[in-house]
Structures are given as C-alpha cells and as structure tokens.
Design an enzyme around this catalytic site. Sequence first.
Site, PDB file in Angstrom:
ATOM      1  N   ARG A  57      -3.065  -2.528   4.556  1.00  0.00           N
ATOM      2  CA  ARG A  57      -2.879  -3.555   3.542  1.00  0.00           C
ATOM      3  C   ARG A  57      -1.496  -3.525   2.909  1.00  0.00           C
ATOM      4  O   ARG A  57      -0.832  -4.557   2.791  1.00  0.00           O
ATOM      5  CB  ARG A  57      -3.935  -3.401   2.434  1.00  0.00           C
ATOM      6  CG  ARG A  57      -5.231  -4.131   2.697  1.00  0.00           C
ATOM      7  CD  ARG A  57      -6.378  -3.412   2.052  1.00  0.00           C
ATOM      8  NE  ARG A  57      -6.485  -2.065   2.604  1.00  0.00           N
ATOM      9  CZ  ARG A  57      -7.075  -1.805   3.773  1.00  0.00           C
ATOM     10  NH1 ARG A  57      -7.620  -2.773   4.461  1.00  0.00           N
ATOM     11  NH2 ARG A  57      -7.110  -0.581   4.252  1.00  0.00           N
ATOM     12  N   THR A  58      -1.060  -2.353   2.460  1.00  0.00           N
ATOM     13  CA  THR A  58       0.206  -2.292   1.730  1.00  0.00           C
ATOM     14  C   THR A  58       1.361  -2.709   2.627  1.00  0.00           C
ATOM     15  O   THR A  58       2.209  -3.525   2.237  1.00  0.00           O
ATOM     16  CB  THR A  58       0.442  -0.878   1.170  1.00  0.00           C
ATOM     17  OG1 THR A  58      -0.645  -0.533   0.308  1.00  0.00           O
ATOM     18  CG2 THR A  58       1.735  -0.818   0.378  1.00  0.00           C
ATOM     19  N   LYS A  86      13.542  14.203  14.369  1.00  0.00           N
ATOM     20  CA  LYS A  86      14.630  14.972  14.991  1.00  0.00           C
ATOM     21  C   LYS A  86      15.358  15.847  13.968  1.00  0.00           C
ATOM     22  O   LYS A  86      16.380  16.455  14.295  1.00  0.00           O
ATOM     23  CB  LYS A  86      15.630  14.027  15.650  1.00  0.00           C
ATOM     24  CG  LYS A  86      15.014  13.105  16.688  1.00  0.00           C
ATOM     25  CD  LYS A  86      16.048  12.099  17.195  1.00  0.00           C
ATOM     26  CE  LYS A  86      15.422  11.114  18.172  1.00  0.00           C
ATOM     27  NZ  LYS A  86      16.413  10.094  18.648  1.00  0.00           N
ATOM     28  N   ARG A 107       6.743   4.152   2.144  1.00  0.00           N
ATOM     29  CA  ARG A 107       5.622   5.056   1.868  1.00  0.00           C
ATOM     30  C   ARG A 107       5.905   6.388   2.549  1.00  0.00           C
ATOM     31  O   ARG A 107       6.395   6.423   3.681  1.00  0.00           O
ATOM     32  CB  ARG A 107       4.296   4.479   2.364  1.00  0.00           C
ATOM     33  CG  ARG A 107       3.148   5.483   2.287  1.00  0.00           C
ATOM     34  CD  ARG A 107       1.816   4.852   2.608  1.00  0.00           C
ATOM     35  NE  ARG A 107       1.370   3.975   1.527  1.00  0.00           N
ATOM     36  CZ  ARG A 107       0.173   3.381   1.499  1.00  0.00           C
ATOM     37  NH1 ARG A 107      -0.688   3.568   2.481  1.00  0.00           N
ATOM     38  NH2 ARG A 107      -0.148   2.597   0.493  1.00  0.00           N
ATOM     39  N   HIS A 135       1.642   4.833  -6.972  1.00  0.00           N
ATOM     40  CA  HIS A 135       1.599   3.644  -6.114  1.00  0.00           C
ATOM     41  C   HIS A 135       1.807   2.448  -7.040  1.00  0.00           C
ATOM     42  O   HIS A 135       0.866   1.711  -7.347  1.00  0.00           O
ATOM     43  CB  HIS A 135       0.251   3.573  -5.406  1.00  0.00           C
ATOM     44  CG  HIS A 135       0.220   2.662  -4.219  1.00  0.00           C
ATOM     45  ND1 HIS A 135       1.178   1.688  -3.993  1.00  0.00           N
ATOM     46  CD2 HIS A 135      -0.672   2.564  -3.188  1.00  0.00           C
ATOM     47  CE1 HIS A 135       0.872   1.044  -2.882  1.00  0.00           C
ATOM     48  NE2 HIS A 135      -0.239   1.554  -2.375  1.00  0.00           N
TER      49      HIS A 135
END
Length: 337
Positions: A57-58, A86, A107, A135
């Site tokens: 969703r986000t 890496k 995120r 959030h």
Amino acid sequence: MEFAGSHILSVDQFERPDVERIFEVADRMEPYAHRRRITRVLEGAILGSMFFEPSTRTRVSFGSAFNLLGGEVRETTGFEQSAIAKGESLYDTARVLSGYSDVIAMRHPTPGSVAEFAGASRVPVINGGDGSNEHPSQALLDLYTIRSELATRGRSIEQLRIAMVGDLRFGRTVHSLSKLLALFPGVQVVLISPRELRMPEGIVEHLRASGHSVLESEELESSIAHVDIVYSTRIQEERFQSQEEADLYRGRFRLNQSIYTANCEPNTVIMHPLPRDSRDNARELDDDLNDNPNLAIFRQADNGVLVRMALFTLVLDVVDQVDREARDVNWYTARRF
C-alpha cells in the site's frame, strides 16, 4: 513549518496548523485522486521510490499520488537489488540517488535510517516507515480518515475516544498517530495489548502530559465499549527475535461482528493500517466485518493517496499551480491515464 523543500521524517515536525494545512490541501486533491480532473503540475518531475522493506500500500500509494500529479516514478525495492547489498553506505546512496530525483520516498527496517539518509540527500525525503520508529504519512492519513469519518457523524477530532489494539510496542503507525493526537484537546485513549507489547512509555507519558486520558488494558471486549474508533494492528512478526515468539501473541485480540455487536456503540468506526493478517491463527479483524458499513479500512487506504498528493505538492511548492494546470475529464478518459 515551512513545507517547501523540507524533509518529512517525523510527526514531531508538525504543529496543529501544519496538520490542518495538509488536510486542507488533501481535500483539494479529491477530484484528481478520483480522476474527475487531471493535472500535470509535476510533469517532468521524478520520484525516487526506495523501499528496502516489504510494502504494498505505502509504496504503490506514493507512486500513484505522484503519477496523478503528472510525475514519473523510479523504484528500488529490496536490499538485494540495490548497491547497499555491495556495501554502499546510506550517505553515498543518498548523494547519488538524490541527483536522479526531485523528491524521494523511502522505507528502511532500521530506526533512524531515513533521517540519516535525508541528512545526505540533495532533495526532500519523505519517511515511508523506519523500522518500529515512525510512519508519518500513515499517521496523517489515519488522522485524516478519523476526521472524515467523524464529520459524517457531526463530530470532530476534539474529544475523540479511541482504542488502539494489538502490537503497540512495535507498531510504528500507532506511535506516530499518538503523537498527532496529542495536538488536539480532550482525547481519550485506550491502549489494549499484551503486557509485553505495551505502547512505549515515552509515548504514553507524552499523551498524558498533553492533558489526555490514557487507560492501558489487556481486555478487549470491555475496553471497546465506549469509543468512537477501534484502531486495530497486526502482530509485527518481522520485529520479533523469532517466529515462535511472534506466534505467542498472534490472534490474542480478534474483533469479529459478534464481538462488535455485543460491545461497541452502533457507529463505532473500525480502522487498521493494513495489511490485516487473514491467516486462521490471526484474524485481528475478521472477514465477517467486511459488510459492516463502519469498517473504514479501505476508505482509509484510499485516503493515503490524497494525503500523499498533498505532501508532494506542499514539499515541491506547487499547491497553487495545481488548479491552473488542471482540466476536467470524463471517467473513461481519465482512466486512460
């Protein structure tokens, strides 16, 4: 706050007028989000969508919001597909990718990581969730949904009665939402969780210091009897040391239609940041609630696009240009975009 050019990293940045400004702009985004009007105000702009933790969703909501404003999205998902695998530092990643983008939504599973990244970025960064920390855009859309749902009942956020249920220790959405609620007077908060998954003490103290009533409970049914909102959360199994530990709490607080009917007031709104856990041993919100008109979880998800459109237009300082760049369309033509 001054939105133009700013990072959006924490709800701690906001005062009540800032939240109301975001909601005012989100209201203006409604015809664009529902394809009744089209704007190309961000034509040529690029969103760097960097999601190093699973998201549906986000991630899609941020991308859809940017597309609806006329911009383009470039995505990075998962560590294994990035240069971080890496050994590249967040500093170097930020310096490079901010050269390719006009704004970045990010995120990351580590608390504080998005702020660290933003410190090296040359463009605004919006926190899409950093571990169990915060959030902010989810909290904003949650509060926007509360505002919208209560408005249909002739109520406002002031004097709200809300129960937050489930994993309050690791659930970053309830952490950020609690901080926003502290900006409004007279809120009564009931925190329902296993003792081991209680809301962090600092957040409880912040609510009380803001003058709010806070009750902590381990009993679901008696604690949801006199609230306007039941905000349920899933067990954040990815934050536990083991799957076995998470399973100790899964399914502890289940809300279904019979429990709702027996204990909740008739117009109590049901919310959840999603995803809800629909496995048989979980079901914090049962499927038999799907036909309940007070189940707001999908309206809540839809509101994420409005709020994220508002954040983009504010941070990129194009709010006043949106309507000038817009045109009316019929539903079929709009869907072609």
